[in-house]
Design a protein around this motif. Structure first.
Motif, PDB file in Angstrom:
ATOM      1  N   LEU A 289     -38.594 -38.827 -50.240  1.00  9.07           N
ATOM      2  CA  LEU A 289     -38.243 -37.620 -50.989  1.00  9.07           C
ATOM      3  C   LEU A 289     -36.941 -37.008 -50.485  1.00  9.07           C
ATOM      4  CD1 LEU A 289     -41.769 -35.993 -51.421  1.00  9.07           C
ATOM      5  CD2 LEU A 289     -40.349 -37.025 -53.191  1.00  9.07           C
ATOM      6  N   LYS A 290     -36.733 -37.081 -49.171  1.00  9.52           N
ATOM      7  CA  LYS A 290     -35.440 -36.598 -48.637  1.00  9.52           C
ATOM      8  C   LYS A 290     -34.291 -37.459 -49.172  1.00  9.52           C
ATOM      9  CE  LYS A 290     -32.821 -35.849 -44.377  1.00  9.52           C
ATOM     10  NZ  LYS A 290     -31.669 -36.693 -44.739  1.00  9.52           N
ATOM     11  N   MET A 291     -34.513 -38.782 -49.187  1.00  6.64           N
ATOM     12  CA  MET A 291     -33.476 -39.671 -49.721  1.00  6.64           C
ATOM     13  C   MET A 291     -33.102 -39.277 -51.144  1.00  6.64           C
ATOM     14  SD  MET A 291     -34.803 -43.461 -48.612  1.00  6.64           S
ATOM     15  CE  MET A 291     -34.956 -43.993 -46.902  1.00  6.64           C
ATOM     16  N   ILE A 292     -34.117 -39.004 -51.968  1.00  7.60           N
ATOM     17  CA  ILE A 292     -33.889 -38.767 -53.396  1.00  7.60           C
ATOM     18  C   ILE A 292     -33.350 -37.371 -53.658  1.00  7.60           C
ATOM     19  CG2 ILE A 292     -35.060 -38.530 -55.629  1.00  7.60           C
ATOM     20  CD1 ILE A 292     -36.999 -40.739 -54.640  1.00  7.60           C
ATOM     21  N   LEU A 293     -34.076 -36.358 -53.188  1.00  9.76           N
ATOM     22  CA  LEU A 293     -33.787 -34.979 -53.590  1.00  9.76           C
ATOM     23  C   LEU A 293     -32.732 -34.292 -52.732  1.00  9.76           C
ATOM     24  CD1 LEU A 293     -37.444 -33.834 -54.379  1.00  9.76           C
ATOM     25  CD2 LEU A 293     -35.671 -34.571 -55.981  1.00  9.76           C
ATOM     26  N   VAL A 294     -32.530 -34.779 -51.509  1.00 11.31           N
ATOM     27  CA  VAL A 294     -31.550 -34.141 -50.624  1.00 11.31           C
ATOM     28  C   VAL A 294     -30.279 -34.983 -50.503  1.00 11.31           C
ATOM     29  CG1 VAL A 294     -31.115 -33.276 -48.299  1.00 11.31           C
ATOM     30  CG2 VAL A 294     -33.393 -32.998 -49.324  1.00 11.31           C
ATOM     31  N   ASP A 295     -30.469 -36.282 -50.171  1.00  7.22           N
ATOM     32  CA  ASP A 295     -29.299 -37.137 -49.941  1.00  7.22           C
ATOM     33  C   ASP A 295     -28.748 -37.757 -51.221  1.00  7.22           C
ATOM     34  OD1 ASP A 295     -29.706 -36.612 -47.239  1.00  7.22           O
ATOM     35  OD2 ASP A 295     -30.977 -38.389 -46.978  1.00  7.22           O
ATOM     36  N   GLY A 296     -29.604 -37.953 -52.219  1.00  5.04           N
ATOM     37  CA  GLY A 296     -29.159 -38.627 -53.441  1.00  5.04           C
ATOM     38  C   GLY A 296     -28.830 -40.087 -53.214  1.00  5.04           C
ATOM     39  N   TYR A 297     -29.447 -40.701 -52.216  1.00  4.33           N
ATOM     40  CA  TYR A 297     -29.152 -42.086 -51.824  1.00  4.33           C
ATOM     41  C   TYR A 297     -30.453 -42.655 -51.278  1.00  4.33           C
ATOM     42  CZ  TYR A 297     -26.305 -45.824 -49.669  1.00  4.33           C
ATOM     43  OH  TYR A 297     -25.733 -47.018 -49.314  1.00  4.33           O
ATOM     44  N   PHE A 298     -31.096 -43.559 -52.031  1.00  2.25           N
ATOM     45  CA  PHE A 298     -32.471 -43.922 -51.663  1.00  2.25           C
ATOM     46  C   PHE A 298     -32.712 -45.427 -51.693  1.00  2.25           C
ATOM     47  CE2 PHE A 298     -32.294 -43.189 -56.221  1.00  2.25           C
ATOM     48  CZ  PHE A 298     -33.070 -44.209 -56.774  1.00  2.25           C
ATOM     49  N   HIS A 299     -33.689 -45.827 -50.896  1.00  2.00           N
ATOM     50  CA  HIS A 299     -34.181 -47.207 -50.893  1.00  2.00           C
ATOM     51  C   HIS A 299     -34.898 -47.424 -52.220  1.00  2.00           C
ATOM     52  CE1 HIS A 299     -36.177 -50.903 -49.800  1.00  2.00           C
ATOM     53  NE2 HIS A 299     -35.789 -50.846 -48.548  1.00  2.00           N
ATOM     54  N   ALA A 300     -34.402 -48.376 -53.029  1.00  2.00           N
ATOM     55  CA  ALA A 300     -34.915 -48.519 -54.398  1.00  2.00           C
ATOM     56  C   ALA A 300     -36.130 -49.427 -54.491  1.00  2.00           C
ATOM     57  CB  ALA A 300     -33.808 -49.052 -55.303  1.00  2.00           C
ATOM     58  N   ASP A 301     -36.572 -49.984 -53.371  1.00  2.00           N
ATOM     59  CA  ASP A 301     -37.705 -50.914 -53.430  1.00  2.00           C
ATOM     60  C   ASP A 301     -38.636 -50.710 -52.230  1.00  2.00           C
ATOM     61  OD1 ASP A 301     -39.214 -52.937 -54.522  1.00  2.00           O
ATOM     62  OD2 ASP A 301     -38.023 -54.558 -53.664  1.00  2.00           O
ATOM     63  N   PRO A 302     -39.275 -49.527 -52.140  1.00  2.00           N
ATOM     64  CA  PRO A 302     -40.110 -49.235 -50.958  1.00  2.00           C
ATOM     65  C   PRO A 302     -41.527 -49.805 -51.067  1.00  2.00           C
ATOM     66  CG  PRO A 302     -40.072 -47.325 -52.399  1.00  2.00           C
ATOM     67  CD  PRO A 302     -39.212 -48.361 -53.067  1.00  2.00           C
ATOM     68  N   HIS A 303     -41.627 -51.088 -51.418  1.00  2.00           N
ATOM     69  CA  HIS A 303     -42.962 -51.691 -51.521  1.00  2.00           C
ATOM     70  C   HIS A 303     -43.461 -52.061 -50.116  1.00  2.00           C
ATOM     71  CE1 HIS A 303     -41.679 -55.845 -50.751  1.00  2.00           C
ATOM     72  NE2 HIS A 303     -40.652 -55.625 -51.554  1.00  2.00           N
ATOM     73  N   PRO A 304     -44.753 -52.388 -49.963  1.00  2.00           N
ATOM     74  CA  PRO A 304     -45.318 -52.607 -48.624  1.00  2.00           C
ATOM     75  C   PRO A 304     -44.586 -53.644 -47.785  1.00  2.00           C
ATOM     76  CG  PRO A 304     -47.084 -52.400 -50.228  1.00  2.00           C
ATOM     77  CD  PRO A 304     -45.807 -52.404 -51.005  1.00  2.00           C
ATOM     78  N   GLY A 305     -44.002 -54.670 -48.430  1.00  2.00           N
ATOM     79  CA  GLY A 305     -43.299 -55.696 -47.666  1.00  2.00           C
ATOM     80  C   GLY A 305     -42.005 -55.217 -47.044  1.00  2.00           C
ATOM     81  N   ASN A 306     -41.492 -54.054 -47.470  1.00  2.00           N
ATOM     82  CA  ASN A 306     -40.242 -53.512 -46.924  1.00  2.00           C
ATOM     83  C   ASN A 306     -40.472 -52.307 -46.019  1.00  2.00           C
ATOM     84  OD1 ASN A 306     -38.678 -55.418 -48.245  1.00  2.00           O
ATOM     85  ND2 ASN A 306     -38.321 -54.118 -50.031  1.00  2.00           N
ATOM     86  N   VAL A 307     -41.736 -52.067 -45.658  1.00  2.00           N
ATOM     87  CA  VAL A 307     -42.095 -50.932 -44.794  1.00  2.00           C
ATOM     88  C   VAL A 307     -42.828 -51.467 -43.566  1.00  2.00           C
ATOM     89  CG1 VAL A 307     -43.402 -48.783 -44.633  1.00  2.00           C
ATOM     90  CG2 VAL A 307     -42.270 -49.395 -46.780  1.00  2.00           C
ATOM     91  N   MET A 308     -42.529 -50.883 -42.402  1.00  2.00           N
ATOM     92  CA  MET A 308     -43.221 -51.262 -41.167  1.00  2.00           C
ATOM     93  C   MET A 308     -43.756 -50.013 -40.492  1.00  2.00           C
ATOM     94  SD  MET A 308     -41.023 -54.405 -39.575  1.00  2.00           S
ATOM     95  CE  MET A 308     -42.495 -55.006 -38.771  1.00  2.00           C
ATOM     96  N   TYR A 309     -44.955 -50.131 -39.931  1.00  2.00           N
ATOM     97  CA  TYR A 309     -45.584 -49.030 -39.199  1.00  2.00           C
ATOM     98  C   TYR A 309     -45.430 -49.316 -37.709  1.00  2.00           C
ATOM     99  CZ  TYR A 309     -47.580 -48.431 -43.837  1.00  2.00           C
ATOM    100  OH  TYR A 309     -47.744 -48.281 -45.201  1.00  2.00           O
ATOM    101  N   LEU A 310     -44.766 -48.369 -37.032  1.00  2.00           N
ATOM    102  CA  LEU A 310     -44.377 -48.573 -35.640  1.00  2.00           C
ATOM    103  C   LEU A 310     -45.174 -47.657 -34.719  1.00  2.00           C
ATOM    104  CD1 LEU A 310     -40.505 -48.577 -36.265  1.00  2.00           C
ATOM    105  CD2 LEU A 310     -42.088 -50.518 -36.372  1.00  2.00           C
ATOM    106  N   PRO A 311     -45.209 -47.953 -33.412  1.00  2.00           N
ATOM    107  CA  PRO A 311     -45.923 -47.085 -32.454  1.00  2.00           C
ATOM    108  C   PRO A 311     -45.459 -45.629 -32.565  1.00  2.00           C
ATOM    109  CG  PRO A 311     -45.262 -49.137 -31.398  1.00  2.00           C
ATOM    110  CD  PRO A 311     -44.641 -49.145 -32.762  1.00  2.00           C
ATOM    111  N   GLY A 312     -46.411 -44.706 -32.372  1.00  2.00           N
ATOM    112  CA  GLY A 312     -46.102 -43.289 -32.483  1.00  2.00           C
ATOM    113  C   GLY A 312     -46.106 -42.816 -33.925  1.00  2.00           C
TER     114      GLY A 312
END
Length: 560
Positions: A289-312
């Motif tokens: 949402l920050k990418m879209i509404l604040v920066d106007g520059y966003f990752h266009a394909d945030p599907h599960p294969g392009n996301v990683m869950y890291l420690p913390g």
């Protein structure tokens, strides 16, 4: 198929290097039951004139039993990277395609067999400018991921840093360029021959696709995208974007930090690793949402294969080949749409939709009725209670039913938001994207009315007004010069004027032949009265008879 079309296509595809690829495309389309499409566009006529024979009866009974959307998806998969990417782009066009087609095209996968490293090793060494062992302490020759554009190898730099090396598939650019040329030509032809197709802006759509695909082919561009996202989130410790190693990065290869975490598609490992799915869903949504509404520059394909869950409970993002951009004006439109929906302001929503449509003719009565129906479904709801995916699908359906057109930058945005809400609900069944969107929308609306924003808009308005007034004498003087020189021109776009001209040409030919026939009859009648010339009179009558048959046949064939 008219000779005008065939001539245009023949001229278009006269470049011999594209004919083999055109033959391959046409053959695949025929095999999957799209032969009529090949005929309508004149592809078969062009290829057969070039000596390339098409086999029109290659469809199997199994393919015939499949739904059209399935056959279309299978054809795109067989045609390779360009057409797979085209299908993936079309899957974002909820304003053009029915839900069944969108669902089918979403199944398109870019996963393909990897290229053996021996076949690309020479290219890698050329890009690095030195042997592998002078850059990497270790390098896995077997890729752990392979897609239609690039494949990815794990490696370790000499200082021990774990990296991934993304290498573009060899020979890809030439094939993609040929595909894009063919698509551009077909789009122009379709718009030229079918007036109703112009509303879809096919030429513009292909141009947009061309820019997006060529950017995705350039791995250096992806590296620049990642650097910009790193700057945008430099103050947010919950976001990780891989570092780029610029010394080894080029358009054909990039080397980036390897993130150590759990891939977004492996939900069963999240709790086992001690991570909190609720926090991950909230943080992931806030990032996008920050990418879209604040920066106007966003990752266009945030599907599960392009996301990683890291420690913390941190979020890692990878694969920045496809990004979307929103201008400040477009972001304000988007906020205005959400605000109009919540305040039940039909006129404001209609105005935004009309702005998106541009100059196309719209049935405003029907549009107003459909907007009222849409508003009724969301009446008295607060933004936090709105299901974003359902809302965007309703808006896309309204746009499609009213023959409107969604701007290209918003198609990526709609798709990203729907994907994001789905990903959040996988982590947390109670996830509501609109809960997190409401504060962003409120902040953006409040910023519109700050003293700084008001002063900025006033200055811009005064500047534009001054420029218009200051330029008025110059524009009037230019207009008067053109009038005095007799060069004032008014352009009229008369649709199908070319067809009208052809009809006039054919009619004039018939009139000419009719006059010639009448002249032969009269002349032959005179000649028949002269002794010794009666044989020439018979020849004249015969020619007049043949001419009259030609005129009658041409009139019958045209149906006029």
């Amino acid at each position: 198929m008219s000779w005008v079309q065939i001539g245009m296509l023949w001229e278009t595809f006269s470049v011999v290097r594209d004919l083999p690829r055109l033959h391959e495309i046409a053959s695949v389309m025929i095999r999957y039951g799209w032969g009529d499409f090949v005929r309508v566009l004149g592809m078969g006529s062009v290829l057969e004139r070039a000596g390339r024979i098409l086999h029109w009866k290659t469809r199997s009974s199994e393919i015939d039993q499949l739904e059209p959307a399935v056959r279309f998806r299978m054809a795109l998969e067989e045609l390779g990277p360009t057409f797979i990417k085209l299908g993936q782009l079309l899957s974002t066009r909820m304003d053009l395609l029915a839900p069944a087609w969108i669902t089918e095209l979403e199944k398109l996968q870019s996963h393909v067999p990897a290229v053996p490293f021996e076949d690309i090793e020479a290219d890698v060494l050329l890009l690095l400018g030195k042997p592998l062992d002078e850059v990497f302490a270790s390098f896995e020759r077997e890729p752990f991921a392979a897609a239609s554009i690039a494949q990815v190898h794990r490696a370790q730099l000499l200082d021990g840093t774990r990296v991934v090396v993304k290498i573009r598939r060899p020979g890809l650019e030439r094939k993609v360029e040929a595909d894009l040329r063919i698509l551009q030509h077909l789009a122009r032809l379709f718009e030229h021959e079918y007036a109703e197709a112009r509303r879809f802006q096919l030429v513009g759509m292909v141009s947009y696709f061309r820019r997006a695909l060529l950017q995705e082919l350039d791995l250096l561009t992806e590296a620049h995208h990642m650097t910009r996202f790193q700057k945008n989130f430099a103050d947010d410790p919950t976001v990780r974007i891989p570092k780029i190693f610029w010394d080894y990065t080029s358009s054909g290869m990039n080397v980036q930090e390897e993130l150590q975490g759990i891939l977004g598609s492996r939900l069963d490992e999240v709790r086992a690793a001690g991570l909190d799915p609720v926090i991950l869903a909230e943080r992931g949504a806030n990032i996008v949402l920050k990418m879209i509404l604040v920066d106007g520059y966003f990752h266009a394909d945030p599907h599960p294969g392009n996301v990683m869950y890291l420690p913390g409970n941190c979020i890692g993002l990878i694969d920045f080949g496809m990004v979307g951009r929103l201008t400040e004006y477009r972001r304000q439109q988007l906020i205005g749409l959400l605000d109009a929906l919540v305040r039940n302001e039909e006129a404001d929503l209609i105005q935004i939709l009309m702005d998106w449509t541009g100059e196309e003719e719209v049935n405003e009565v029907k549009l107003a009725h459909d907007v009222a129906d849409l508003m009724a479904n969301y009446d008295h709801l607060q933004l936090k209670d709105v299901r974003v995916a359902a809302l965007l699908n309703d808006i896309a359906s309204l746009i499609r039913d009213n023959s409107l057109l969604l701007p290209a930058d918003l198609t990526l945005l709609f798709k990203a938001l729907i994907t994001l809400e789905g990903l959040g609900q996988q982590l947390n069944p109670n996830f509501q994207l609109s809960d997190l969107m409401a504060p962003f929308v409120r902040d953006v609306i409040m910023q519109r009315y700050t003293a700084e924003a008001l002063i900025k808009r006033s200055r811009r308005g005064l500047k534009e007004a001054f420029e218009v007034v200051a330029g008025l004498p110059r524009d009037v003087a230019k207009l008067m010069r053109e009038v005095r020189r007799g060069r004032l021109r008014i352009d009229l776009d008369l649709k199908r004027l070319d067809s009208f001209g052809q009809q006039i040409d054919r009619a004039s030919n018939r009139v000419t032949m009719g006059i010639l026939t009448a002249s032969l009859v009269i002349g032959s009648s005179i000649v028949m009265t002269v002794d010794g010339w009666r044989f020439m009179g018979f020849i004249g009558f015969a020619l007049a008879f043949l001419n009259s048959l030609w005129v009658i046949f041409s009139i019958w064939r045209s149906g006029s």
